[in-house]
Each structure stands twice: as structure tokens, then as C-alpha cells.
Design a protein around this motif. Structure first.
Motif: not given
Length: 552
Positions: A183, A186-187, A189-191, A194-195, A235, A242
Motif C-alpha cells: 500500500r 503504491q501511494d 508511486h502515484d504521488s 508523478h511529481q 522506483r 512490493k
């Protein structure tokens, strides 16, 4: 059968020596006991040899040995000391309660029958005494051995079950951690991903702007490289969070965030305008992955802190391979007087040193941090080993019943489907061995109660039989020759006792045509003789009373 007796795995050297010495001692004592009982040399030697052989095979052949030892103990005086050992081995090694009960019962009957036959005794007292002797010296050791063995088996079962529960507990905790890590990954990677990608794109576009000077374009290039490096590092961290491996986007190249990458880290800092030098000492040694990465993080955190709190100050980075540990050090001098003071809250989260200390603790190392010479020094002492044995996978205070219980095993769900201790206890007590223990204890209790009742009845019977054969001297003196027979018999015991069973043919000759009553004196034995009072009657009168001694 012969294989069990001669198997080398069952006869280690120490046990072989002990068994041989024990067999020799028992045989010597048994042979001497036969000789002391007045038996011949040939019989004594045969009994001693039988005792030695039975002692050696009692573990491999427990049932046969118990029956043979019971017969030998009942018929001779040689195997008395071997009987408890045979009972112990039989109780421990005979499988099945009914089989053990049958063997012990057959051995009891054989022992009592041979005891009575060899001693030429038929009185109920000797029957009870023989049964009690076998109970004490064979049945009790057998029950104690069986209880001890089954208790040890139960404890081993509990230990194995406890170890299994601990393993399952670690699996459940690991699955819970894996879900949380996924979890978080994933948070991130998504936030953050992107920045960082947006920063890299914007700085790349800014780098080719024609209005920038060469110095500005160089600074923008440094920012772009830093953002790209941060994105690759993110990454990698996401991949490790993960599934414990590198991220799929990170490529096949190994991460440079190890001791070998400290040089590149220093070069990047120098390119950004920092006055930094690197010193290496000692012969490089292989490091555990956790230690390798912790050393890199210490240098990275030290450079970051020096840039934040003392910009423009000289920085010295040292990597020393000592004989017993790796020392990593970052020290900076005091900041210049013209450097503006930065807001601590704006540039620092206050968790860097705390995280480093925890990282060092997990690998068995120590972090030193503090002011020195107007500047600041950060040093780490890290062992060459992994130090993973120092950290527990599951904290002792964790409660297994508070772990999540959703999903399926292998997908983050529980591995244990029943955690109630009462259910675990039912499982343990429902095993065959545990049932055998309970049944065996119940049967043993019934046997003991039955034998206790039999012993109580036998004791009362023995007292009654004894009173029928004993006579006090005062009564003997008060009886006068010539008194009517019925009057005399009313004052005397009946004489129907095991004490007087063998007195009929002993003592002086009886008067012709007279019927005599022999009684034992209640004064007790005189060494090896007993005092006997004899009353002889004829024609309805007492015609003789005599006192004499007989061998007891």
C-alpha cells in the motif's frame, strides 16, 4: 527380533559399557544369592547367566524379558533385583494399554504360582504377599516408566505445536507487513513519481531555453540529473517495498547506493558547488547488503545536513575499513559569516538521524552525531556481518490474535484458522498417545484400588488366622490335666491357622489314641525356634499338656 538386539545404532559405546557392567553386577548378585540359599553351583551359574542375558535384552524384548524375569524371580532367588528394571523397560516400551495389561497380568500369575510352588506354600497369606511384592517391584516401576514416557511425548508434542504456531505467527505478521508495504509503495508511486517526473520534464525544457546563460544552464542540468536520479531511486524503493526486489522500471543494473557508490555521491555534491573531499583507508572487504546500503545512507544524510545547515563549509568524507568494522564519517567545518540562517522547519523534517540510528541498530552498528570544532560530525560504526540475528522478525509483545484475518492464505490472508487455546488442547488430548495415557492411568488406578482392597482384606484375614493359632502362656499355665475336654477347648483357640499347619508331625510322640491340639506361644520366636504348646485329649478329658521348641 535378533536385528533389534544386535543393531549398532541401539548400542553406542557408553551404553554398551554401562549395560555390560550392570549385567555383570546383577549376575554376580543373583549367583551369590542362589549359593547362599543352599543350591548347587551348576544351578547358581545357570541362574546368573540367565540374569545377565535378560538384563542385556530387556530393552529390545520388553515383553519376553518381563515374563522370563517374573518366572525366574518366582522360582529362584537370583532375579529379584532385575525385576524392577524389567518392569520399567516393559512399561516404557510396550505399545498399547491392553497389551501391557495382558503382559503384566500374565507375569503376575506366573510369578505368584512359581513362588508358591518353589516354597511349597498354599496359604492365602503367601498368595497376597506374592502379589504385593510383584506390585511394588514390577507394576509400580512399569506404571512410573509409562507415565514418564508418555509425559515426555506429550511435552515434545506441545513443543512441536508451539514451534509450528510461532512459524505461522511469523508468516501472518509477514503477510500483514507485505500488504502494508504494497500500500505504501503504491501511494509513493502515484504521488511522488508523478511529481518527480514533472520536475524532470520541466527542468529538461528549461535547460534548452536560449535566454539562459551558461552558468544557469549548468545549474538547471544539475537539477534535472538530480530529479532523474531521485525518480530511479524511488522506483527501486517501490520495487523493494512490493516484493523485496528491484523495481521493474529500474533496469538490470544494480543500485549504486552502496559503499562503492559513495565516490559518485561525492562527485555529484562537488558538481553542485560543495567543497567536499573523500578519503579512503584500509583494504576493501565484502559487506552484507544491509550494511553496504546503511553506509551509503550515512554519507548521503551527512552531505545533505551539511548543505542545509552549513552551506559553503568544507566537508570531509572518510571511508575506513578497520580490522573489525567499517567506519563511515562525514565532518564539516563552521559555516561562513555571510551565510544566511535557514528556517529549520522549512528545510528539515527532523527524522534523518533517528532513521539512521534505527538502520544502524538493525545491522548491529552504532551512530555518533554531534558538534565538533565549530562544525558537525556524523560517523557510523558498522560490523562486517549482517547483524540480522540481533533483530527479531516478530516483536515479543505482538499478539497473534490481533493480526488481520481476511483474505486467503498466500494472498495476505491468515494461515491459522483456529487460535482458541481450548481447541488446541482438544487436538493434543485427542491424539492416540494421549488417549492411551489417560486409559492407562485409569486402568492403573483401578488396579491399585483393587489391590489395596485385597491387601486390606488379606490383612484382616491374616490377623484372624494368627489369633486362631496363638496362645498366651498364662492360659497354658491355668489349664490342668484331667479337666474335661470341652471345658479346656472353650478356653483355647481353634488352632485352625497357617501357623499350626506344619506342627502336626513335630515335637515329642503323641499319646496312643489321643487327639492333640498344637498352638504357638504368643511370646514370639527365640532366634530360629518357636515355642509350641500341645494339648492331648482322650476319653473326653485332657490327659497331657506339653511345651517344646520347633525350628521356624
Amino acid at each position: 527380533m535378533w536385528g533389534r538386539v544386535t543393531d549398532p545404532a541401539d548400542w553406542p559405546r557408553r551404553r554398551l559399557v554401562w549395560e555390560c557392567l550392570l549385567a555383570f553386577g546383577l549376575a554376580l548378585i543373583g549367583g551369590w544369592g542362589e549359593l547362599a540359599g543352599g543350591h548347587g553351583l551348576l544351578r547358581s551359574a545357570g541362574a546368573a547367566l540367565a540374569v545377565a542375558v535378560l538384563s542385556l535384552v530387556r530393552r529390545a524384548l520388553p515383553m519376553t524379558t518381563l515374563v522370563a524375569v517374573s518366572a525366574l524371580s518366582g522360582g529362584t532367588d537370583a532375579a529379584g533385583l532385575l525385576l524392577p528394571l524389567a518392569g520399567w523397560s516393559a512399561g516404557r516400551r510396550i505399545d498399547g494399554v491392553l497389551k501391557a495389561l495382558g503382559v503384566f497380568s500374565a507375569s503376575l500369575v506366573l510369578f505368584v504360582w512359581l513362588s508358591l510352588w518353589s516354597q511349597d506354600r498354599t496359604a492365602p497369606l503367601w498368595l497376597v504377599l506374592g502379589a504385593l511384592f510383584f506390585l511394588v517391584f514390577a507394576v509400580v516401576p512399569g506404571l512410573a516408566s509409562r507415565y514418564w514416557t508418555q509425559r515426555r511425548t506429550l511435552l515434545q508434542t506441545l513443543q512441536e505445536r508451539n514451534a509450528q504456531l510461532l512459524r505461522e505467527r511469523r508468516m501472518v505478521a509477514g503477510q500483514a507487513r507485505m500488504r502494508e508495504r504494497q500500500r505504501i509503495a503504491q501511494d509513493m508511486h502515484d504521488s511522488l513519481g508523478h511529481q518527480l517526473a514533472l520536475i524532470a520534464v520541466q527542468t529538461g525544457a528549461l535547460e534548452v531555453d536560449r535566454e539562459l546563460t551558461d552558468r544557469q544552464r549548468e545549474a538547471v542540468a544539475v537539477l534535472r540529473q538530480a530529479s532523474v536520479a531521485a525518480m530511479h531511486e524511488l522506483r527501486e524503493v517501490v520495487g523493494i517495498l512490493k516484493d523485496g526486489t528491484l523495481g521493474e522500471e529500474s533496469g538490470a543494473e544494480p543500485p549504486a547506493r552502496v559503499v562503492a557508490g559513495i565516490g559518485g555521491l561525492v562527485d555529484s555534491a562537488a558538481a553542485a558547488g560543495m567543497r567536499v573531499t573523500l578519503e579512503r583507508a584500509g583494504e576493501a572487504r565484502p559487506l552484507a547488503p544491509a550494511v553496504d546500503h546503511a553506509a551509503y545512507r550515512i554519507v548521503q544524510e551527512g552531505l545533505t545536513n551539511a548543505y542545509k545547515h552549513a552551506p559553503g563549509a568544507p566537508i570531509a568524507v572518510a571511508v575506513r575499513f578497520e580490522p573489525d568494522s567499517l567506519v563511515v564519517e562525514v565532518a564539516n567545518g563552521p559555516a561562513g559569516p555571510d551565510v544566511p540562517v535557514r528556517s529549520e522547519e522549512a528545510v528539515s523534517g527532523g527524522q534523518g538521524l533517528t532513521g539512521l540510528r534505527e538502520r544502524a541498530r538493525l545491522v548491529g552498528g552504532i551512530i555518533f552525531a554531534g558538534p565538533v570544532g565549530g562544525g558537525f560530525r556524523l560517523a557510523g560504526l558498522l560490523p562486517y556481518g549482517s547483524g540480522e540475528a540481533r533483530a527479531t522478525f516478530v516483536d515479543a509483545e505482538d499478539d497473534l490474535r490481533e493480526q488481520p484475518t481476511w483474505g486467503t492464505p498466500g494472498e495476505g490472508g491468515p494461515v491459522i484458522d483456529r487460535l482458541d487455546p481450548r481447541e488446541e488442547f482438544k487436538d493434543i488430548m485427542s491424539t492416540r498417545k494421549s488417549n492411551g495415557c489417560l486409559v492407562g492411568c485409569g486402568i492403573a488406578l483401578l488396579i491399585l484400588l483393587g489391590l489395596a482392597a485385597l491387601a486390606f482384606l488379606a490383612l484382616g484375614k491374616t490377623v484372624d488366622e494368627t489369633n486362631k493359632g496363638l496362645l498366651d502362656r498364662s492360659v497354658y499355665d491355668s489349664v490342668k490335666v484331667g479337666e474335661p475336654e470341652q471345658q479346656v477347648r472353650d478356653r483355647l483357640p481353634s488352632g485352625k491357622s497357617f501357623l499350626t499347619a506344619d506342627l502336626k508331625d513335630k515335637g515329642p510322640a503323641k499319646p496312643a489314641g489321643a487327639s492333640c491340639l498344637s498352638l504357638v506361644s504368643s511370646e514370639g520366636s527365640k532366634g530360629s525356634t518357636d515355642t509350641v504348646f500341645r494339648f492331648c485329649f482322650k476319653d473326653g478329658k485332657l490327659i497331657e499338656k506339653r511345651e517344646f521348641d520347633v525350628q521356624n
